[in-house]
Design a protein around this motif. Sequence first.
Motif, PDB file in Angstrom:
ATOM      1  N   ILE A  74       0.841  -1.200   0.000  1.00  0.00           N
ATOM      2  CA  ILE A  74       0.000   0.000   0.000  1.00  0.00           C
ATOM      3  C   ILE A  74       0.873   1.245   0.000  1.00  0.00           C
ATOM      4  O   ILE A  74       2.047   1.201   0.364  1.00  0.00           O
ATOM      5  N   GLY A  76       1.771   5.361  -1.788  1.00  0.00           N
ATOM      6  CA  GLY A  76       2.166   5.958  -3.068  1.00  0.00           C
ATOM      7  C   GLY A  76       3.416   6.791  -2.889  1.00  0.00           C
ATOM      8  O   GLY A  76       4.112   6.675  -1.871  1.00  0.00           O
ATOM      9  N   TYR A  84      -0.873  11.902   0.672  1.00  0.00           N
ATOM     10  CA  TYR A  84       0.065  12.381   1.706  1.00  0.00           C
ATOM     11  C   TYR A  84      -0.170  13.838   2.091  1.00  0.00           C
ATOM     12  O   TYR A  84       0.581  14.403   2.879  1.00  0.00           O
ATOM     13  N   GLU A  93      -0.816   4.152   5.030  1.00  0.00           N
ATOM     14  CA  GLU A  93      -0.126   3.297   6.007  1.00  0.00           C
ATOM     15  C   GLU A  93      -0.938   3.135   7.294  1.00  0.00           C
ATOM     16  O   GLU A  93      -0.800   2.127   8.005  1.00  0.00           O
ATOM     17  N   GLU A 281       2.739 -10.781   3.331  1.00  0.00           N
ATOM     18  CA  GLU A 281       3.012  -9.681   2.399  1.00  0.00           C
ATOM     19  C   GLU A 281       4.503  -9.613   2.080  1.00  0.00           C
ATOM     20  O   GLU A 281       5.340 -10.034   2.876  1.00  0.00           O
ATOM     21  N   GLY A 285       7.819  -2.189  -0.576  1.00  0.00           N
ATOM     22  CA  GLY A 285       6.658  -1.322  -0.622  1.00  0.00           C
ATOM     23  C   GLY A 285       5.964  -1.370  -1.973  1.00  0.00           C
ATOM     24  O   GLY A 285       6.111  -2.343  -2.728  1.00  0.00           O
ATOM     25  N   SER A 286       5.225  -0.303  -2.289  1.00  0.00           N
ATOM     26  CA  SER A 286       4.375  -0.301  -3.487  1.00  0.00           C
ATOM     27  C   SER A 286       5.132   0.142  -4.734  1.00  0.00           C
ATOM     28  O   SER A 286       4.540   0.203  -5.812  1.00  0.00           O
ATOM     29  N   ALA A 287       6.413   0.465  -4.594  1.00  0.00           N
ATOM     30  CA  ALA A 287       7.296   0.801  -5.728  1.00  0.00           C
ATOM     31  C   ALA A 287       6.600   1.663  -6.780  1.00  0.00           C
ATOM     32  O   ALA A 287       6.493   1.251  -7.941  1.00  0.00           O
ATOM     33  N   ASP A 289       7.565   3.955  -8.511  1.00  0.00           N
ATOM     34  CA  ASP A 289       8.418   4.270  -9.669  1.00  0.00           C
ATOM     35  C   ASP A 289       8.288   3.250 -10.803  1.00  0.00           C
ATOM     36  O   ASP A 289       8.575   3.562 -11.954  1.00  0.00           O
ATOM     37  N   ASN A 297       9.101  -7.461  -9.521  1.00  0.00           N
ATOM     38  CA  ASN A 297       9.411  -8.841  -9.151  1.00  0.00           C
ATOM     39  C   ASN A 297       8.303  -9.363  -8.213  1.00  0.00           C
ATOM     40  O   ASN A 297       8.133  -8.836  -7.115  1.00  0.00           O
TER      41      ASN A 297
HETATM   42  P1  NAD Z   1       9.690   0.498  -2.052  1.00  0.00           P
HETATM   43  O1  NAD Z   1      10.042  -0.798  -1.403  1.00  0.00           O
HETATM   44  O2  NAD Z   1       8.317   0.603  -2.593  1.00  0.00           O
HETATM   45  O3  NAD Z   1      10.724   0.804  -3.236  1.00  0.00           O
HETATM   46  C1  NAD Z   1      12.123   0.934  -3.026  1.00  0.00           C
HETATM   47  C2  NAD Z   1      12.865   0.541  -4.316  1.00  0.00           C
HETATM   48  O4  NAD Z   1      12.771  -0.878  -4.472  1.00  0.00           O
HETATM   49  C3  NAD Z   1      12.245   1.159  -5.567  1.00  0.00           C
HETATM   50  O5  NAD Z   1      13.263   1.475  -6.482  1.00  0.00           O
HETATM   51  C4  NAD Z   1      11.379   0.061  -6.135  1.00  0.00           C
HETATM   52  O6  NAD Z   1      11.227   0.117  -7.531  1.00  0.00           O
HETATM   53  C5  NAD Z   1      12.149  -1.192  -5.710  1.00  0.00           C
HETATM   54  N1  NAD Z   1      11.247  -2.330  -5.480  1.00  0.00           N
HETATM   55  C6  NAD Z   1      10.446  -2.565  -4.412  1.00  0.00           C
HETATM   56  N2  NAD Z   1       9.744  -3.683  -4.567  1.00  0.00           N
HETATM   57  C7  NAD Z   1      10.112  -4.188  -5.775  1.00  0.00           C
HETATM   58  C8  NAD Z   1       9.737  -5.324  -6.516  1.00  0.00           C
HETATM   59  N3  NAD Z   1       8.820  -6.190  -6.062  1.00  0.00           N
HETATM   60  N4  NAD Z   1      10.309  -5.525  -7.715  1.00  0.00           N
HETATM   61  C9  NAD Z   1      11.245  -4.692  -8.206  1.00  0.00           C
HETATM   62  N5  NAD Z   1      11.642  -3.591  -7.543  1.00  0.00           N
HETATM   63  C10 NAD Z   1      11.071  -3.333  -6.357  1.00  0.00           C
HETATM   64  O7  NAD Z   1       9.969   1.619  -0.954  1.00  0.00           O
HETATM   65  P2  NAD Z   1       9.634   3.185  -0.988  1.00  0.00           P
HETATM   66  O8  NAD Z   1       9.877   3.747  -2.352  1.00  0.00           O
HETATM   67  O9  NAD Z   1      10.338   3.735   0.185  1.00  0.00           O
HETATM   68  O10 NAD Z   1       8.082   3.280  -0.672  1.00  0.00           O
HETATM   69  C11 NAD Z   1       7.076   3.419  -1.674  1.00  0.00           C
HETATM   70  C12 NAD Z   1       5.713   3.359  -1.011  1.00  0.00           C
HETATM   71  O11 NAD Z   1       5.503   2.069  -0.427  1.00  0.00           O
HETATM   72  C13 NAD Z   1       5.556   4.378   0.126  1.00  0.00           C
HETATM   73  O12 NAD Z   1       4.259   4.921   0.070  1.00  0.00           O
HETATM   74  C14 NAD Z   1       5.722   3.539   1.378  1.00  0.00           C
HETATM   75  O13 NAD Z   1       5.060   4.089   2.487  1.00  0.00           O
HETATM   76  C15 NAD Z   1       5.075   2.243   0.925  1.00  0.00           C
HETATM   77  N6  NAD Z   1       5.470   1.049   1.700  1.00  0.00           N
HETATM   78  C16 NAD Z   1       4.485   0.154   1.936  1.00  0.00           C
HETATM   79  C17 NAD Z   1       4.779  -1.020   2.616  1.00  0.00           C
HETATM   80  C18 NAD Z   1       3.675  -1.997   2.841  1.00  0.00           C
HETATM   81  O14 NAD Z   1       2.711  -2.000   2.097  1.00  0.00           O
HETATM   82  N7  NAD Z   1       3.788  -2.864   3.845  1.00  0.00           N
HETATM   83  C19 NAD Z   1       6.094  -1.274   3.054  1.00  0.00           C
HETATM   84  C20 NAD Z   1       7.102  -0.340   2.750  1.00  0.00           C
HETATM   85  C21 NAD Z   1       6.767   0.841   2.065  1.00  0.00           C
END
Ligand code: NAD
Length: 366
Positions: A74, A76, A84, A93, A281, A285-287, A289, A297
Motif C-alpha cells: 500500500i 504511493g 500524503y 499506512e 506480504e 513497498g508499493s514501488a 516508480d 518482481n
Molecule cells: P519500495 O520498497 O516501494 O521501493 C524501493 C525501491 O525498491 C524502488 O526502487 C522500487 O522500484 C524497488 N522495489 C520494491 N519492490 C520491488 C519489486 N517487487 N520488484 C522490483 N523492484 C522493487 O519503498 P519506498 O519507495 O520507500 O516506498 C514506496 C511506497 O511504499 C511508500 O508509500 C511507502 O510508504 C510504501 N510502503 C508500503 C509497505 C507496505 O505495504 N507494507 C512497506 C514499505 C513501504
Amino acid sequence: MECHIGVISGDGIGPEIVAEAKKVLTAVGKKYGHDFIYTDILMGGCSIDATGVPLTDQAIAAAKASDAVLMGSIGGDAATSPWYRLPPDKRPEAGLLALRKALNLFANLRPASLYPELAAACPLRADVAGAGFDMVIVRELTGGLYFGARKTEEVDGVVTATDTLSYSETEIRRVAKRAFDIASKRRKKVTSVDKANVLDSSRLWRKIVDEVAAGYPDVECAHMLVDNCAMQLVKDPAQFDVVLTENMFGDILSDEASMVTGSIGMLPSASLNDTKFGLYEPSGGSAPDIAGKGIANPIATILSAAMMLRYSFDLDAEADAVENAVKAVLAEGYRTIDIMPRPGEPTDGIKKVGTKEIGDAISERC
Ligand code: NAD
C-alpha cells in the motif's frame, strides 16, 4: 481442503504482484486438490479513493472472516500523491497499522535467505556469501518502545522527550512460543536477541525465553546481545536459524538481514497472532516508480503465499513445491529487472522477464 483467503491488492505494484501469487496458488490448488476462495479487501490509497478512509470496518470484518490474508503493498509516492496531504491517521499506512492492531498480529516473521544464483548481489565478502544463509527473524510487533507511553515536556526551559520500553511476561511468552514452534519445523535453533546487560525489559525477556525453551528440548536456545547480533549478521549469517527479538531491535535487525540478501523483491513476510491466522506480504513497498510497467518482481509475494500455506494451512508439501519452483526458475536463469546481473557479471543463460512471465514460469513448475 477449502481455504478462504482475503486479498488486499493495494496500491502501486500491489495488484500486479498479487495476481502472480494467486496464479501460483491456483496451480498448487489444482495439483494438490485444494480450493482457494478469494475475497477482495480494500486497504490503503485505493480505499481512500473509494471510501475516504484507508481501512473501513467492513474491510476489517472481511479480513477477520478469512482464514488468512494475502497482501500486495500500500501507499504511493509521498512527494506527489494527494494521499500524503491528508493527516497521518488518514494516510494509506494508517490502514495497515489499524489492521495489524485489529487482528492482534504480534509476531512478525521475516525470512532472509541467499539464493546461490543471486550471491553476486549480496554485499558481503564472497567467502561469507559463499557459505549461504537461511534465517527467519521473529520480531515482536505490538509491544515495546513503539507502543509505550511517550511525552515531550519543557521544564525550566529545557525540553525533554521520553519513550517507554515495557514488556509483560505474557507478551514475551507468546512470541517466544511462536519462534520455538517455527524453529522446531526448521534447523532447531533459536537465537534470542536482547540487551540484558543494561535493560530490565531484556532481563525479563531472557528469563521468559529460557522458560519457554525448557518446553522444547530438541530446539537449541542461545542468547545474544543486540550489538553483537548486528555484527554477527554481516560476519557470519550462516550461524542463524531463527532469531527472536523485541520490536525495535527486530525492526533494525530485520532490515539489516534483508539487505544482506541483496534484493528487496525476493523477501516475503508474515504477521501472525495466536491462532492459525496470518497476514502475508512482501517486505518491500508499493514501488510507485515502476507501478503499471509489468516489470516488478512478484517473487516476494509468491514466497509470502508459500508462508501462508505453511503457517496458516499446515500445507508443508505445497509450500515446499512453491519454494522449489522459485529456486528452479532462478536456476534456469529467469530474472526480473531488480535481480539482473550487474555490469561485469556473467549473463550466460540469463533470461530477462517481466512480472507475468516469471509468475507463469513459477506456476508451471509447482
Ligand atoms: P519500495 O520498497 O516501494 O521501493 C524501493 C525501491 O525498491 C524502488 O526502487 C522500487 O522500484 C524497488 N522495489 C520494491 N519492490 C520491488 C519489486 N517487487 N520488484 C522490483 N523492484 C522493487 O519503498 P519506498 O519507495 O520507500 O516506498 C514506496 C511506497 O511504499 C511508500 O508509500 C511507502 O510508504 C510504501 N510502503 C508500503 C509497505 C507496505 O505495504 N507494507 C512497506 C514499505 C513501504
